[in-house]
Design a protein around this motif. Structure first.
Motif, PDB file in Angstrom:
ATOM      1  N   GLY A  19      33.543  41.689  35.701  1.00 50.75           N
ATOM      2  CA  GLY A  19      32.843  42.792  36.356  1.00 50.75           C
ATOM      3  C   GLY A  19      32.063  42.325  37.580  1.00 50.75           C
ATOM      4  O   GLY A  19      32.013  43.030  38.596  1.00 50.75           O
ATOM      5  N   GLU A  20      31.476  41.140  37.490  1.00 51.33           N
ATOM      6  CA  GLU A  20      30.760  40.589  38.637  1.00 51.33           C
ATOM      7  C   GLU A  20      31.718  40.323  39.793  1.00 51.33           C
ATOM      8  O   GLU A  20      31.408  40.608  40.956  1.00 51.33           O
ATOM      9  N   ILE A  21      32.889  39.787  39.475  1.00 51.41           N
ATOM     10  CA  ILE A  21      33.897  39.534  40.509  1.00 51.41           C
ATOM     11  C   ILE A  21      34.391  40.858  41.092  1.00 51.41           C
ATOM     12  O   ILE A  21      34.583  40.977  42.305  1.00 51.41           O
ATOM     13  N   LEU A  22      34.577  41.861  40.232  1.00 52.68           N
ATOM     14  CA  LEU A  22      34.980  43.189  40.708  1.00 52.68           C
ATOM     15  C   LEU A  22      33.972  43.740  41.715  1.00 52.68           C
ATOM     16  O   LEU A  22      34.357  44.303  42.751  1.00 52.68           O
ATOM     17  N   ASP A  23      32.703  43.591  41.414  1.00 47.31           N
ATOM     18  CA  ASP A  23      31.656  44.059  42.325  1.00 47.31           C
ATOM     19  C   ASP A  23      31.772  43.362  43.682  1.00 47.31           C
ATOM     20  O   ASP A  23      31.633  44.002  44.723  1.00 47.31           O
ATOM     21  N   VAL A  24      32.018  42.068  43.654  1.00 47.94           N
ATOM     22  CA  VAL A  24      32.184  41.320  44.902  1.00 47.94           C
ATOM     23  C   VAL A  24      33.388  41.850  45.673  1.00 47.94           C
ATOM     24  O   VAL A  24      33.314  42.071  46.890  1.00 47.94           O
ATOM     25  N   MET A  25      34.492  42.083  44.980  1.00 47.51           N
ATOM     26  CA  MET A  25      35.691  42.613  45.642  1.00 47.51           C
ATOM     27  C   MET A  25      35.409  43.973  46.278  1.00 47.51           C
ATOM     28  O   MET A  25      35.754  44.205  47.436  1.00 47.51           O
ATOM     29  N   ARG A  26      34.793  44.859  45.521  1.00 48.24           N
ATOM     30  CA  ARG A  26      34.488  46.205  46.033  1.00 48.24           C
ATOM     31  C   ARG A  26      33.553  46.161  47.236  1.00 48.24           C
ATOM     32  O   ARG A  26      33.681  46.960  48.163  1.00 48.24           O
TER      33      ARG A  26
ATOM     34  N   LYS B 216      39.901  25.276  45.150  1.00 47.75           N
ATOM     35  CA  LYS B 216      39.553  26.362  46.060  1.00 47.75           C
ATOM     36  C   LYS B 216      40.740  26.792  46.919  1.00 47.75           C
ATOM     37  O   LYS B 216      40.960  27.987  47.116  1.00 47.75           O
ATOM     38  N   ASP B 217      41.540  25.852  47.417  1.00 45.63           N
ATOM     39  CA  ASP B 217      42.668  26.224  48.269  1.00 45.63           C
ATOM     40  C   ASP B 217      43.704  27.040  47.502  1.00 45.63           C
ATOM     41  O   ASP B 217      44.317  27.955  48.054  1.00 45.63           O
ATOM     42  N   ALA B 218      43.883  26.757  46.226  1.00 48.13           N
ATOM     43  CA  ALA B 218      44.809  27.546  45.399  1.00 48.13           C
ATOM     44  C   ALA B 218      44.253  28.952  45.160  1.00 48.13           C
ATOM     45  O   ALA B 218      45.004  29.932  45.161  1.00 48.13           O
ATOM     46  N   LEU B 219      42.949  29.047  44.969  1.00 48.30           N
ATOM     47  CA  LEU B 219      42.310  30.358  44.792  1.00 48.30           C
ATOM     48  C   LEU B 219      42.399  31.177  46.078  1.00 48.30           C
ATOM     49  O   LEU B 219      42.678  32.378  46.036  1.00 48.30           O
ATOM     50  N   TYR B 220      42.184  30.510  47.205  1.00 47.78           N
ATOM     51  CA  TYR B 220      42.340  31.192  48.497  1.00 47.78           C
ATOM     52  C   TYR B 220      43.761  31.736  48.646  1.00 47.78           C
ATOM     53  O   TYR B 220      43.951  32.880  49.059  1.00 47.78           O
ATOM     54  N   ALA B 221      44.746  30.899  48.341  1.00 52.02           N
ATOM     55  CA  ALA B 221      46.150  31.317  48.491  1.00 52.02           C
ATOM     56  C   ALA B 221      46.455  32.518  47.596  1.00 52.02           C
ATOM     57  O   ALA B 221      47.130  33.467  48.028  1.00 52.02           O
ATOM     58  N   TYR B 222      45.961  32.484  46.360  1.00 50.81           N
ATOM     59  CA  TYR B 222      46.181  33.602  45.439  1.00 50.81           C
ATOM     60  C   TYR B 222      45.592  34.893  46.005  1.00 50.81           C
ATOM     61  O   TYR B 222      46.265  35.920  46.099  1.00 50.81           O
ATOM     62  N   LEU B 223      44.323  34.858  46.381  1.00 49.47           N
ATOM     63  CA  LEU B 223      43.662  36.086  46.813  1.00 49.47           C
ATOM     64  C   LEU B 223      44.158  36.555  48.180  1.00 49.47           C
ATOM     65  O   LEU B 223      44.188  37.752  48.447  1.00 49.47           O
TER      66      LEU B 223
ATOM     67  N   GLN C 262      45.711  41.178  57.306  1.00 51.45           N
ATOM     68  CA  GLN C 262      45.361  39.782  57.093  1.00 51.45           C
ATOM     69  C   GLN C 262      44.013  39.504  57.751  1.00 51.45           C
ATOM     70  O   GLN C 262      43.771  39.901  58.887  1.00 51.45           O
ATOM     71  N   SER C 263      43.133  38.885  57.005  1.00 55.72           N
ATOM     72  CA  SER C 263      41.803  38.492  57.490  1.00 55.72           C
ATOM     73  C   SER C 263      41.282  37.416  56.550  1.00 55.72           C
ATOM     74  O   SER C 263      41.945  37.057  55.588  1.00 55.72           O
ATOM     75  N   ASP C 264      40.108  36.920  56.841  1.00 53.98           N
ATOM     76  CA  ASP C 264      39.500  35.881  55.997  1.00 53.98           C
ATOM     77  C   ASP C 264      38.570  36.437  54.932  1.00 53.98           C
ATOM     78  O   ASP C 264      37.850  35.678  54.295  1.00 53.98           O
ATOM     79  N   THR C 265      38.563  37.745  54.716  1.00 55.20           N
ATOM     80  CA  THR C 265      37.626  38.310  53.741  1.00 55.20           C
ATOM     81  C   THR C 265      37.872  37.779  52.335  1.00 55.20           C
ATOM     82  O   THR C 265      36.930  37.666  51.548  1.00 55.20           O
ATOM     83  N   PHE C 266      39.111  37.423  52.023  1.00 53.83           N
ATOM     84  CA  PHE C 266      39.401  36.878  50.692  1.00 53.83           C
ATOM     85  C   PHE C 266      38.608  35.606  50.443  1.00 53.83           C
ATOM     86  O   PHE C 266      38.238  35.310  49.304  1.00 53.83           O
ATOM     87  N   LYS C 267      38.332  34.845  51.503  1.00 52.27           N
ATOM     88  CA  LYS C 267      37.570  33.596  51.346  1.00 52.27           C
ATOM     89  C   LYS C 267      36.146  33.883  50.867  1.00 52.27           C
ATOM     90  O   LYS C 267      35.618  33.152  50.035  1.00 52.27           O
ATOM     91  N   ALA C 268      35.544  34.937  51.413  1.00 48.28           N
ATOM     92  CA  ALA C 268      34.193  35.297  50.992  1.00 48.28           C
ATOM     93  C   ALA C 268      34.171  35.663  49.509  1.00 48.28           C
ATOM     94  O   ALA C 268      33.226  35.326  48.789  1.00 48.28           O
ATOM     95  N   ILE C 269      35.222  36.339  49.049  1.00 46.49           N
ATOM     96  CA  ILE C 269      35.299  36.721  47.631  1.00 46.49           C
ATOM     97  C   ILE C 269      35.428  35.490  46.754  1.00 46.49           C
ATOM     98  O   ILE C 269      34.727  35.336  45.753  1.00 46.49           O
TER      99      ILE C 269
ATOM    100  N   ARG D 226      32.149  33.476  46.746  1.00 41.82           N
ATOM    101  CA  ARG D 226      31.119  34.131  45.924  1.00 41.82           C
ATOM    102  C   ARG D 226      31.458  34.009  44.439  1.00 41.82           C
ATOM    103  O   ARG D 226      30.585  33.773  43.615  1.00 41.82           O
ATOM    104  N   ALA D 227      32.737  34.161  44.097  1.00 40.34           N
ATOM    105  CA  ALA D 227      33.154  34.039  42.699  1.00 40.34           C
ATOM    106  C   ALA D 227      32.892  32.625  42.186  1.00 40.34           C
ATOM    107  O   ALA D 227      32.454  32.444  41.040  1.00 40.34           O
ATOM    108  N   LEU D 228      33.140  31.632  43.014  1.00 39.57           N
ATOM    109  CA  LEU D 228      32.862  30.259  42.609  1.00 39.57           C
ATOM    110  C   LEU D 228      31.355  30.031  42.435  1.00 39.57           C
ATOM    111  O   LEU D 228      30.939  29.319  41.504  1.00 39.57           O
ATOM    112  N   ALA D 229      30.548  30.629  43.280  1.00 41.78           N
ATOM    113  CA  ALA D 229      29.092  30.525  43.137  1.00 41.78           C
ATOM    114  C   ALA D 229      28.638  31.193  41.842  1.00 41.78           C
ATOM    115  O   ALA D 229      27.782  30.673  41.116  1.00 41.78           O
ATOM    116  N   LEU D 230      29.235  32.352  41.532  1.00 34.08           N
ATOM    117  CA  LEU D 230      28.926  33.023  40.267  1.00 34.08           C
ATOM    118  C   LEU D 230      29.313  32.149  39.087  1.00 34.08           C
ATOM    119  O   LEU D 230      28.596  32.063  38.100  1.00 34.08           O
ATOM    120  N   ALA D 231      30.476  31.490  39.194  1.00 35.42           N
ATOM    121  CA  ALA D 231      30.953  30.631  38.100  1.00 35.42           C
ATOM    122  C   ALA D 231      29.969  29.494  37.825  1.00 35.42           C
ATOM    123  O   ALA D 231      29.799  29.091  36.672  1.00 35.42           O
TER     124      ALA D 231
END
Length: 90
Positions: A14-21, A52-59, A71-78, A81-86
């Motif tokens: 849910g925290e990750i969902l909030d970041v995505m939204r 992190k690079d694999a997570l970037y590629a996925y998102l 295409q943009s770099d917004t996925f990197k911010a997600i 932030r998700a890694l910081a939450l983790a």
């Protein structure tokens, strides 16, 4: 998995969902179930120790291919932030 562990996982997703939204300008046809699935996969990949690079590629693929967003770099911010939450979850 215990009920508490399931509740914790759901809360973390849910925290990750909030970041995505809050980060993406989601398409009108994006439904909650679809977005939850992407957040759950990101959570699972973080929990399993993906780099992190694999997570970037996925998102990045989710953003462009699945959600059909420009295409943009917004996925990197997600991911960042998700890694910081983790770090807070540990």
């Amino acid at each position: 998995m215990s009920d508490k562990a399931k509740d914790d996982k759901t809360a973390r997703i849910g925290e990750i969902l909030d970041v995505m939204r809050n980060t993406w300008d989601l398409p009108a046809d994006c439904n909650e179930g679809e977005l939850f699935a992407y957040a759950e996969t990101l959570y699972d990949r973080i929990a399993s120790g993906d780099r992190k690079d694999a997570l970037y590629a996925y998102l990045a693929r989710v953003q462009v291919d699945n959600l059909e967003m420009p295409q943009s770099d917004t996925f990197k911010a997600i991911v960042d932030r998700a890694l910081a939450l983790a770090d807070d979850w540990r």
